[in-house]
Design a protein around this motif. Structure first.
Motif, short mmCIF file in Angstrom:
data_model
loop_
_atom_site.label_atom_id
_atom_site.label_comp_id
_atom_site.label_asym_id
_atom_site.label_seq_id
_atom_site.Cartn_x
_atom_site.Cartn_y
_atom_site.Cartn_z
N ALA A 1 0.84 -1.20 0.00
CA ALA A 1 0.00 0.00 0.00
C ALA A 1 0.87 1.25 0.00
O ALA A 1 2.01 1.24 0.47
N GLY A 2 0.32 2.34 -0.53
CA GLY A 2 1.06 3.58 -0.70
C GLY A 2 1.85 4.04 0.52
O GLY A 2 3.04 4.37 0.41
N PRO A 3 1.25 4.09 1.72
CA PRO A 3 1.98 4.59 2.90
C PRO A 3 3.17 3.71 3.28
O PRO A 3 4.06 4.17 4.02
N LEU A 4 3.21 2.47 2.79
CA LEU A 4 4.29 1.56 3.14
C LEU A 4 5.45 1.58 2.15
O LEU A 4 6.55 1.14 2.47
N ARG A 5 5.22 2.10 0.96
CA ARG A 5 6.21 1.99 -0.11
C ARG A 5 7.54 2.66 0.19
O ARG A 5 8.59 2.16 -0.25
N PRO A 6 7.57 3.78 0.93
CA PRO A 6 8.90 4.35 1.23
C PRO A 6 9.78 3.43 2.07
O PRO A 6 11.00 3.59 2.09
N TYR A 7 9.19 2.45 2.73
CA TYR A 7 9.93 1.62 3.68
C TYR A 7 10.18 0.20 3.19
O TYR A 7 11.02 -0.51 3.75
N LEU A 8 9.45 -0.22 2.17
CA LEU A 8 9.52 -1.60 1.71
C LEU A 8 10.06 -1.68 0.29
O LEU A 8 9.76 -0.82 -0.55
N GLU A 9 10.83 -2.74 0.04
CA GLU A 9 11.22 -3.06 -1.34
C GLU A 9 10.00 -3.59 -2.09
O GLU A 9 9.67 -3.13 -3.17
N HIS A 10 9.38 -4.61 -1.50
CA HIS A 10 8.23 -5.25 -2.12
C HIS A 10 7.76 -6.38 -1.21
O HIS A 10 8.42 -6.73 -0.22
N TYR A 11 6.64 -6.96 -1.56
CA TYR A 11 6.24 -8.26 -1.03
C TYR A 11 6.73 -9.33 -2.00
O TYR A 11 6.79 -9.10 -3.21
N TRP A 12 7.06 -10.49 -1.48
CA TRP A 12 7.43 -11.61 -2.36
C TRP A 12 6.62 -12.84 -1.96
O TRP A 12 6.49 -13.18 -0.80
N LEU A 13 6.00 -13.44 -2.96
CA LEU A 13 5.07 -14.55 -2.75
C LEU A 13 5.55 -15.77 -3.51
O LEU A 13 5.91 -15.68 -4.70
N ILE A 14 5.59 -16.90 -2.83
CA ILE A 14 6.03 -18.15 -3.45
C ILE A 14 5.03 -19.25 -3.11
O ILE A 14 4.65 -19.41 -1.95
N ASP A 15 4.63 -20.01 -4.11
CA ASP A 15 3.83 -21.21 -3.91
C ASP A 15 4.49 -22.35 -4.66
O ASP A 15 5.05 -22.14 -5.75
N TRP A 16 4.43 -23.57 -4.09
CA TRP A 16 5.05 -24.69 -4.79
C TRP A 16 4.29 -25.99 -4.51
O TRP A 16 3.60 -26.12 -3.50
N PHE B 1 -1.43 -5.91 8.27
CA PHE B 1 -0.52 -6.25 9.37
C PHE B 1 0.50 -5.14 9.60
O PHE B 1 0.71 -4.70 10.74
N LEU B 2 1.12 -4.66 8.54
CA LEU B 2 2.17 -3.65 8.70
C LEU B 2 1.60 -2.31 9.12
O LEU B 2 2.19 -1.61 9.96
N LEU B 3 0.48 -1.92 8.56
CA LEU B 3 -0.11 -0.63 8.91
C LEU B 3 -0.57 -0.60 10.37
O LEU B 3 -0.63 0.47 10.99
N ALA B 4 -0.83 -1.77 10.93
CA ALA B 4 -1.20 -1.84 12.35
C ALA B 4 0.00 -1.64 13.26
O ALA B 4 -0.17 -1.40 14.45
N HIS B 5 1.21 -1.71 12.69
CA HIS B 5 2.43 -1.60 13.50
C HIS B 5 3.30 -0.40 13.11
O HIS B 5 4.46 -0.32 13.50
N GLY B 6 2.77 0.52 12.36
CA GLY B 6 3.57 1.69 11.98
C GLY B 6 3.17 2.16 10.59
O GLY B 6 2.08 1.87 10.12
N PRO B 7 4.09 2.86 9.94
CA PRO B 7 5.43 3.21 10.41
C PRO B 7 5.43 4.44 11.32
O PRO B 7 4.57 5.31 11.18
N VAL B 8 6.42 4.50 12.20
CA VAL B 8 6.64 5.65 13.06
C VAL B 8 7.66 6.56 12.38
O VAL B 8 8.74 6.11 11.99
N ALA B 9 7.31 7.82 12.19
CA ALA B 9 8.21 8.75 11.51
C ALA B 9 9.55 8.83 12.26
O ALA B 9 9.58 8.95 13.48
#
Length: 266
Positions: free
Chosen positions: A29-44, A153-161
């Motif tokens: 989500a937009g508010p998280l992008r400054p802090y995250l590279e990306h999500y990575w999803l794997i199924d096998w 999950f992440l938005l419930a834990h921050g980010p704190v400026a």
């Protein structure tokens, strides 16, 4: 901020891995992008076990995992300083969060990020209130629902400026993208910082020192060149990456990847 990377830097024998698993990267989500590279999803769903090998990035990861019929769980993975091996077998699913170097501490502002380095710990060590998080992330069949659960999950834990986190992310990104940055002392001087101040900033917010970050991005570059180019001029590449000579590159590459660059290329 840049969109999720499309390269496979750090993944050894990436084509073989991608033939065996379904691997995707997704934007947060937009508010998280400054802090995250990306999500990575794997199924096998594998007929026989397979071992994946990764030369880690200077990034903290939060990883939700489920193997077969076992209950899903969340894990905090600090920066790995050595080659990591992940054994995949049967049916499984992983939903991971890769933070930008310097981007994790605004979500867990307690200990310095160096405290997590080299450790893989239950998610509750960093986020005590994680009840139901693994089920919410891993349970949905729809990929968009899994991404939405990671966002929640992440938005419930921050980010704190935190201006220091912003500075650390900026400097780490500069090291990644500016290949003229080869020496810590020169980099610190150019940024108007003492070497000690730069080292403290990286220990507190990135988790490893600036020299380690410079060396790791060099190795990732060498790995990618070895994978993409038919013939690599190793002496020229060593000079391009700031090594004193080819032997120095070979020693660093072998110590990190486990095989010499020519063997890796073949």
């Amino acid at each position: 901020m840049a969109r999720p990377r499309r390269d496979t830097r750090g993944i050894m024998d990436a084509p073989e891995l991608l033939r065996r698993v379904r691997f995707r990267r997704r934007e947060p989500a937009g508010p998280l992008r400054p802090y995250l590279e990306h999500y990575w999803l794997i199924d096998w769903d594998l007929p026989e076990p397979y071992a994946s090998h990764v030369v880690p990035h200077p990034s903290v990861n939060v990883v939700f995992q489920q193997y077969g019929d076992q209950e899903g769980f969340g894990e905090l993975s600090g920066i790995g300083q050595e080659l990591s091996t992940h054994k995949l077998e049967g049916v499984g699913r992983v939903c991971g969060v890769q933070f930008r170097p310097g981007g994790f501490r605004p979500f867990a502002p307690g200990p310095p990020v160096s405290w997590w380095t080299g450790r893989r710990l239950p998610l509750t060590e960093a986020f005590p209130d994680t009840a139901g998080a693994a089920e919410a992330v891993l349970g949905p069949a729809e990929e968009d629902a899994r991404v939405a659960a990671l966002d929640a999950f992440l938005l419930a834990h921050g980010p704190v400026a935190d201006p220091q986190a912003d500075l650390a992310m900026t400097l780490a990104h500069r090291i990644r993208t500016d290949r003229t940055i080869l020496r810590v002392a020169d980099f610190a001087r150019a940024e108007g910082l003492s070497v000690r101040t730069l080292q403290r900033l990286f220990a507190g917010y990135v988790g490893v020192g600036p020299k380690w970050v410079i060396l790791r991005y060099r190795i990732h570059e060498a790995m990618e060149r070895a994978a993409l180019e038919t013939e690599v001029d190793w002496a020229a590449l060593a000079a391009e990456l700031g090594y004193s000579d080819q032997a120095h590159l070979v020693r660093d590459f072998t110590a990190t990847v486990g095989v010499p660059p020519t063997a890796y290329a073949s």
